[in-house]
Write a protein that holds these residues in place. Structure first.
Motif, PDB file in Angstrom:
ATOM      1  N   ARG A  72      23.987 -11.068 -16.541  1.00 19.91           N
ATOM      2  CA  ARG A  72      25.055 -10.700 -15.596  1.00 19.91           C
ATOM      3  C   ARG A  72      25.405 -11.857 -14.676  1.00 19.91           C
ATOM      4  NH1 ARG A  72      23.640  -8.266 -10.838  1.00 19.91           N
ATOM      5  NH2 ARG A  72      21.924  -7.160 -11.838  1.00 19.91           N
ATOM      6  N   HIS A  73      24.392 -12.507 -14.097  1.00 17.36           N
ATOM      7  CA  HIS A  73      24.680 -13.586 -13.146  1.00 17.36           C
ATOM      8  C   HIS A  73      25.331 -14.785 -13.835  1.00 17.36           C
ATOM      9  CE1 HIS A  73      23.055 -12.070  -9.378  1.00 17.36           C
ATOM     10  NE2 HIS A  73      22.087 -11.511 -10.074  1.00 17.36           N
ATOM     11  N   ASN A  76      28.929 -13.858 -14.668  1.00 19.86           N
ATOM     12  CA  ASN A  76      29.750 -13.863 -13.456  1.00 19.86           C
ATOM     13  C   ASN A  76      30.074 -15.275 -12.987  1.00 19.86           C
ATOM     14  OD1 ASN A  76      29.853 -11.085 -13.342  1.00 19.86           O
ATOM     15  ND2 ASN A  76      28.218 -10.871 -11.840  1.00 19.86           N
TER      16      ASN A  76
END
Length: 224
Positions: A72-73, A76
């Motif tokens: 996710r990071h 993003n």
């Protein structure tokens, strides 16, 4: 120097730190997982600066949950992420299931990686990665690597050009003894949490851990 940089802990000691952080300090387990995954993602972005795809191979436990947070990071941050699911997502539980649910809604490209046929079919995509993140087996592992996890590990090791980053401990390495199973991930870097693991100091373990980086997960330094 952080407290964890100067000590090596056993599997039981790490579990006790996690337990006390949750029960005595009131830090939810999902927060510890979030901090672990974010710290690993920051290391990858800051130190490795990948220009191409990042393959993240996730198992069915909390190590896999860390992998979903990492995905996710990095996604993003605008990096190309490909997930390889070395587990049945329907069997995920707890914090790992929560974080899988998030990345599933993000529609990240993913491949099943939980049978010999799936590993064979998805390995060409894995081998296109600039960086491969090993988030299959964690500190709880000991003994033998069972199929098809052994094939997933071999696929990681056979990547022709990827930098391999292990999450907490290379999959297949016993964190207490430093004894490698057959096979064990040969990582270039291991981002480990809270403190080094005592098995990392064993002769020959460095061939599997590579460079070891201790990442803070938010547990009180007094616990270490």
């Amino acid at each position: 120097m952080k407290p964890g940089d100067s000590v090596s802990l056993t599997r039981a000691q790490v579990r006790e730190i996690d337990r006390r952080a949750i029960e005595e300090f009131g830090i939810p387990g999902i927060v510890l997982m979030e901090n672990a995954g974010r710290g690993t993602a920051e290391f990858i972005m800051r130190t490795l600066r990948p220009a191409g795809p990042i393959g993240i191979v996730c198992g069915g436990g909390n190590n896999g949950g860390d992998g979903f947070v990492i995905a996710r990071h990095l996604a993003n941050a605008g990096l190309e992420i490909v997930l390889f699911l070395a587990c049945d997502p329907a069997r995920l539980k707890g914090d790992a299931a929560v974080n899988y649910g998030i990345v599933e809604k993000m529609k990240l490209r993913s491949y099943p990686f939980d049978s010999p046929e799936q590993v064979h079919a998805a390995s060409p995509a894995l081998h296109q990665s600039d960086v491969i993140v090993d988030a299959i087996l964690g500190t709880g592992f000991s003994g033998s690597v069972r199929p098809p996890t052994n094939l997933a590990i071999e696929a990681i090791n056979n990547a022709p050009r990827a930098t391999i980053v292990a999450v907490d401990v290379p999959s297949g390495l016993d964190c207490d003894t430093g004894t490698p199973a057959t096979p064990t991930v040969r990582a270039h870097h291991t981002v480990t949490f809270v403190a080094r693991k005592i098995g990392f100091d064993s002769p020959g373990a460095k061939a599997y851990t590579g460079r070891v980086i201790v990442a803070d997960i938010g547990a009180s330094a007094t616990l270490v």
